[in-house]
Design a protein around this motif. Sequence first.
Motif, PDB file in Angstrom:
ATOM      1  N   LYS A  82      46.107  44.579  37.596  1.00 18.20           N
ATOM      2  CA  LYS A  82      45.125  43.573  37.957  1.00 18.20           C
ATOM      3  C   LYS A  82      44.644  43.468  39.410  1.00 18.20           C
ATOM      4  CE  LYS A  82      44.506  38.595  37.377  1.00 18.20           C
ATOM      5  NZ  LYS A  82      44.896  37.181  37.093  1.00 18.20           N
ATOM      6  N   ALA A  83      45.603  43.887  40.324  1.00 17.60           N
ATOM      7  CA  ALA A  83      45.322  43.718  41.914  1.00 17.60           C
ATOM      8  C   ALA A  83      44.410  44.911  42.151  1.00 17.60           C
ATOM      9  CB  ALA A  83      46.716  43.885  42.490  1.00 17.60           C
ATOM     10  N   ALA A  84      44.695  46.155  41.517  1.00 19.86           N
ATOM     11  CA  ALA A  84      44.042  47.300  41.799  1.00 19.86           C
ATOM     12  C   ALA A  84      42.556  47.325  41.414  1.00 19.86           C
ATOM     13  CB  ALA A  84      44.498  48.620  41.032  1.00 19.86           C
ATOM     14  N   GLU A  85      42.304  46.506  40.095  1.00 18.03           N
ATOM     15  CA  GLU A  85      40.710  46.421  39.750  1.00 18.03           C
ATOM     16  C   GLU A  85      40.309  45.332  40.357  1.00 18.03           C
ATOM     17  OE1 GLU A  85      41.650  47.268  34.951  1.00 18.03           O
ATOM     18  OE2 GLU A  85      41.831  45.277  35.593  1.00 18.03           O
ATOM     19  N   ALA A  86      40.898  44.360  41.110  1.00 20.92           N
ATOM     20  CA  ALA A  86      40.131  43.454  41.941  1.00 20.92           C
ATOM     21  C   ALA A  86      39.930  44.326  43.412  1.00 20.92           C
ATOM     22  CB  ALA A  86      41.173  42.391  42.332  1.00 20.92           C
ATOM     23  N   GLU A  87      40.798  45.148  43.667  1.00 17.86           N
ATOM     24  CA  GLU A  87      40.231  45.950  44.927  1.00 17.86           C
ATOM     25  C   GLU A  87      38.946  46.765  44.423  1.00 17.86           C
ATOM     26  OE1 GLU A  87      40.233  47.841  48.674  1.00 17.86           O
ATOM     27  OE2 GLU A  87      40.976  46.019  47.924  1.00 17.86           O
ATOM     28  N   GLN A  88      39.161  47.429  43.318  1.00 18.37           N
ATOM     29  CA  GLN A  88      38.024  48.499  43.216  1.00 18.37           C
ATOM     30  C   GLN A  88      37.010  47.476  42.973  1.00 18.37           C
ATOM     31  OE1 GLN A  88      38.730  50.494  39.456  1.00 18.37           O
ATOM     32  NE2 GLN A  88      36.522  50.888  38.867  1.00 18.37           N
ATOM     33  N   THR A  89      36.880  46.239  42.293  1.00 16.45           N
ATOM     34  CA  THR A  89      35.596  45.448  42.324  1.00 16.45           C
ATOM     35  C   THR A  89      35.093  45.227  43.742  1.00 16.45           C
ATOM     36  OG1 THR A  89      36.382  44.634  40.388  1.00 16.45           O
ATOM     37  CG2 THR A  89      34.678  43.297  41.633  1.00 16.45           C
TER      38      THR A  89
END
Length: 422
Positions: A82-89
């Motif tokens: 979830k944190a990695a996807e937020a960073e990707q976004t």
Amino acid sequence: MIDPRTLREDPDVVRASQRARGEDEGTVDKLLSLDAERRSSIATADQLRAEQKQLGKQIGKAKGDEREALLAKGKELAAKVKAAEAEQTRASGEFDELHRRLPNLVLPGVPEGGEDDYVVLKHVGTPREFDFTPRDHLDLGERLGAIDTERGAKVSGARFYFLTGLGAQLQLALLNMAAAQATANGFQLMIPPVLVRPEIMAGTGFLGAHSSEVYRLEEDDLYLVGTSEVPLAGYHSDEIIDLTKGPRRYAGWSTCFRREAGSYGKDTRGIIRVHQFDKIEMFVFCRPEEAEHEHERLLAWEEEMLAKIEVPYRVIDTAAGDLGTSAARKYDCEAWVPTQQTYRELTSTSNCTTFQARRLGVRYRDANGRPQTAATLNGTLATTRWMVAILENHQLEDGSVRVPEALRPFLGGRDVLVPPGE
């Protein structure tokens, strides 16, 4: 927008383009940094999702304490995903926003500098020597009962006007002559909508540095177009078009709207700089390797039209800082205006390479069947402003105006415009 591969593989070309335009070179380094963050965040998120998938398989086979431990690990891993996807976004959003603000790459040979740094490519025709004091286009238009700016201002405000009687007929004749030339040269005539969605206006590059020029209907979230280039560019958005038989050429006849923000006090007399006008615009979709040749053809068609109205003009190669966001090269044709003793723009033709089509998702298939981004070009074929050059250059001492020979069939054979009652 420009190809991200060019940004990564040849950033010096992008920096040189920014310098030529007078734009900030630091934007390139910022984009490279954001691109690295974006690509790293994508890789991290992909790796974590793969681990999550593999862990899911292990949990399905596990029992007892082992299963509980794996479930706890899964919960921890889900938080990381979830944190990695937020960073990707975040990284992708910041990159995309800055990337879309980066103007097109100028082509080799385009003059550097701003509005006054153009290069004159040629002059055609000689300015007329009058043996009387020439009248300006508004004086002529009022005498002919052709232009009424006073009532235009009364009804709609400054920079609006009525074309009346001969004025309305002259504009229709001019635009019909342009339409006839366009269709004779293989253009498909179009009457497009003049209200477009934000994604279409943004896709053509008109919501960047020049967004203040655009009228917006906030309640409907629609924009009034300043040129039919905008709806024509959006005509094939998110499509794969067939270019196997050559370029697709459209000619759009539309009313155009411009706020003329920042032009206070400039060209306040007459119909040179107005909020509303009519225009026929050529628009082309082609393969990128065909674009420069197609650009020369558009310029030739513009000059063909200018020859028909028999006015002196010059062709300029516009400097990089005056290209606008989307254009990689632009040629302007400027007609001589006798009462101003200068040349004023009548036509403009731009090679936008793949910049607009990449934003709008317009593609074609190459010889191997792979989708590729198309190129787009545009060029003016006639506008209301042309009446200024026609009236002033062909005026007679008594206030009547000679009609250029090629235009006469579109005016019912009339060879001279005379004031009503004469």
